[in-house]
Scaffold this motif. Structure first.
Motif, PDB file in Angstrom:
ATOM      1  N   LEU A  59       0.617  -1.609   0.102  1.00  0.00           N
ATOM      2  CA  LEU A  59      -0.147   0.033   0.105  1.00  0.00           C
ATOM      3  C   LEU A  59       0.560   1.407  -0.222  1.00  0.00           C
ATOM      4  N   GLU A  60       2.126   1.245   0.754  1.00  0.00           N
ATOM      5  CA  GLU A  60       2.760   2.467   1.222  1.00  0.00           C
ATOM      6  C   GLU A  60       3.814   3.112  -0.250  1.00  0.00           C
ATOM      7  N   LEU A  61       4.372   1.620  -0.744  1.00  0.00           N
ATOM      8  CA  LEU A  61       4.832   1.679  -2.308  1.00  0.00           C
ATOM      9  C   LEU A  61       4.343   1.124  -2.668  1.00  0.00           C
ATOM     10  N   GLY A  62       3.954   0.696  -3.169  1.00  0.00           N
ATOM     11  CA  GLY A  62       2.791   0.693  -4.858  1.00  0.00           C
ATOM     12  C   GLY A  62       2.571   1.331  -5.996  1.00  0.00           C
ATOM     13  N   ASP A  63       3.231   2.794  -5.454  1.00  0.00           N
ATOM     14  CA  ASP A  63       3.128   4.048  -6.685  1.00  0.00           C
ATOM     15  C   ASP A  63       4.774   4.249  -6.184  1.00  0.00           C
ATOM     16  N   LEU A  64       5.168   3.659  -6.015  1.00  0.00           N
ATOM     17  CA  LEU A  64       6.996   5.177  -5.885  1.00  0.00           C
ATOM     18  C   LEU A  64       7.603   4.801  -7.488  1.00  0.00           C
ATOM     19  N   PRO A  65       7.637   6.090  -7.585  1.00  0.00           N
ATOM     20  CA  PRO A  65       8.703   6.538  -8.632  1.00  0.00           C
ATOM     21  C   PRO A  65       9.824   5.244  -9.051  1.00  0.00           C
ATOM     22  N   GLN A  66       9.574   5.137 -10.056  1.00  0.00           N
ATOM     23  CA  GLN A  66      10.535   4.133 -10.456  1.00  0.00           C
ATOM     24  C   GLN A  66      12.870   4.407 -10.137  1.00  0.00           C
ATOM     25  N   HIS A  67      12.581   5.913 -10.246  1.00  0.00           N
ATOM     26  CA  HIS A  67      14.001   6.023 -10.208  1.00  0.00           C
ATOM     27  C   HIS A  67      14.064   5.978  -8.288  1.00  0.00           C
ATOM     28  N   LEU A  68      13.412   5.569  -7.958  1.00  0.00           N
ATOM     29  CA  LEU A  68      13.296   5.139  -5.957  1.00  0.00           C
ATOM     30  C   LEU A  68      13.727   3.991  -5.689  1.00  0.00           C
ATOM     31  N   LEU A  69      13.129   3.257  -6.920  1.00  0.00           N
ATOM     32  CA  LEU A  69      13.259   2.183  -6.473  1.00  0.00           C
ATOM     33  C   LEU A  69      14.841   1.182  -4.966  1.00  0.00           C
ATOM     34  N   PRO A  70      15.589   1.493  -5.836  1.00  0.00           N
ATOM     35  CA  PRO A  70      17.060   1.237  -5.605  1.00  0.00           C
ATOM     36  C   PRO A  70      17.206   1.380  -3.927  1.00  0.00           C
ATOM     37  N   THR A  71      16.954   2.916  -4.141  1.00  0.00           N
ATOM     38  CA  THR A  71      16.971   2.872  -2.506  1.00  0.00           C
ATOM     39  C   THR A  71      16.836   2.906  -2.034  1.00  0.00           C
ATOM     40  N   VAL A  72      14.905   2.750  -1.938  1.00  0.00           N
ATOM     41  CA  VAL A  72      13.736   1.935  -0.964  1.00  0.00           C
ATOM     42  C   VAL A  72      14.606   0.597  -0.932  1.00  0.00           C
ATOM     43  N   ALA A  73      15.093   0.194  -1.525  1.00  0.00           N
ATOM     44  CA  ALA A  73      15.216  -1.028  -1.458  1.00  0.00           C
ATOM     45  C   ALA A  73      16.575  -1.428  -1.059  1.00  0.00           C
ATOM     46  N   GLY A  74      17.687  -0.855  -1.012  1.00  0.00           N
ATOM     47  CA  GLY A  74      18.647  -0.365   0.214  1.00  0.00           C
ATOM     48  C   GLY A  74      18.015  -0.745   1.157  1.00  0.00           C
ATOM     49  N   LEU A  75      17.355   0.742   1.936  1.00  0.00           N
ATOM     50  CA  LEU A  75      16.861   0.250   3.043  1.00  0.00           C
ATOM     51  C   LEU A  75      15.797  -0.346   3.765  1.00  0.00           C
ATOM     52  N   ALA A  76      15.292  -1.114   2.592  1.00  0.00           N
ATOM     53  CA  ALA A  76      14.531  -2.485   3.477  1.00  0.00           C
ATOM     54  C   ALA A  76      16.319  -3.205   3.762  1.00  0.00           C
ATOM     55  N   LYS A  77      16.902  -4.155   2.650  1.00  0.00           N
ATOM     56  CA  LYS A  77      18.608  -4.747   3.122  1.00  0.00           C
ATOM     57  C   LYS A  77      18.918  -3.899   4.245  1.00  0.00           C
ATOM     58  N   GLU A  78      18.550  -2.630   4.415  1.00  0.00           N
ATOM     59  CA  GLU A  78      19.433  -2.002   5.977  1.00  0.00           C
ATOM     60  C   GLU A  78      19.041  -2.594   6.896  1.00  0.00           C
ATOM     61  N   CYS A  79      17.702  -2.314   7.085  1.00  0.00           N
ATOM     62  CA  CYS A  79      17.103  -2.567   8.164  1.00  0.00           C
ATOM     63  C   CYS A  79      16.003  -4.339   8.803  1.00  0.00           C
ATOM     64  N   ALA A  80      16.336  -4.954   7.536  1.00  0.00           N
ATOM     65  CA  ALA A  80      16.968  -6.302   7.632  1.00  0.00           C
ATOM     66  C   ALA A  80      17.722  -7.380   8.029  1.00  0.00           C
ATOM     67  N   ASP A  81      18.515  -5.950   7.602  1.00  0.00           N
ATOM     68  CA  ASP A  81      19.454  -6.762   7.950  1.00  0.00           C
ATOM     69  C   ASP A  81      20.414  -6.403   9.524  1.00  0.00           C
ATOM     70  N   GLU A  82      19.566  -5.336  10.146  1.00  0.00           N
ATOM     71  CA  GLU A  82      19.618  -4.584  11.363  1.00  0.00           C
ATOM     72  C   GLU A  82      18.527  -6.186  12.456  1.00  0.00           C
ATOM     73  N   TRP A  83      17.694  -6.219  11.430  1.00  0.00           N
ATOM     74  CA  TRP A  83      16.478  -7.063  12.086  1.00  0.00           C
ATOM     75  C   TRP A  83      17.248  -8.963  12.677  1.00  0.00           C
TER      76      TRP A  83
END
Length: 79
Positions: free
Chosen positions: A35-59
């Motif tokens: 719901l939150e990321l469905g309309d995320l602009p394509q150019h931001l996908l790698p940035t948000v993916a990196g943030l998600a990876k960092e969060c996953a690594d911390e968890w």
């Protein structure tokens, strides 16, 4: 999460309630993410993916630390 929310040691202490609030803010379901990321602009996908990876690594690190603490407690119980 439901088990934690029902636990009286968390529900009836200020520290426990704070931890529950923190966990609710940190935990994201796949549906919420879509719901939150469905309309995320394509150019931001790698940035948000990196943030998600960092969060996953911390968890993952946190899970390892908590598992280690659990094993230590289990060993103490055996003594």
């Amino acid at each position: 999460m439901e088990r934690l929310q029902r636990d009286p040691s968390l529900r009836f202490s200020e520290r426990g309630r704070s931890m529950l609030i923190w966990l609710r803010r940190c935990l994201v379901t796949a549906n919420e993410a879509e719901l939150e990321l469905g309309d995320l602009p394509q150019h931001l996908l790698p940035t948000v993916a990196g943030l998600a990876k960092e969060c996953a690594d911390e968890w993952q690190r946190l899970a390892g630390e908590l598992n280690s603490r659990t094993r230590q407690l289990d060993l103490q119980d055996l003594k």
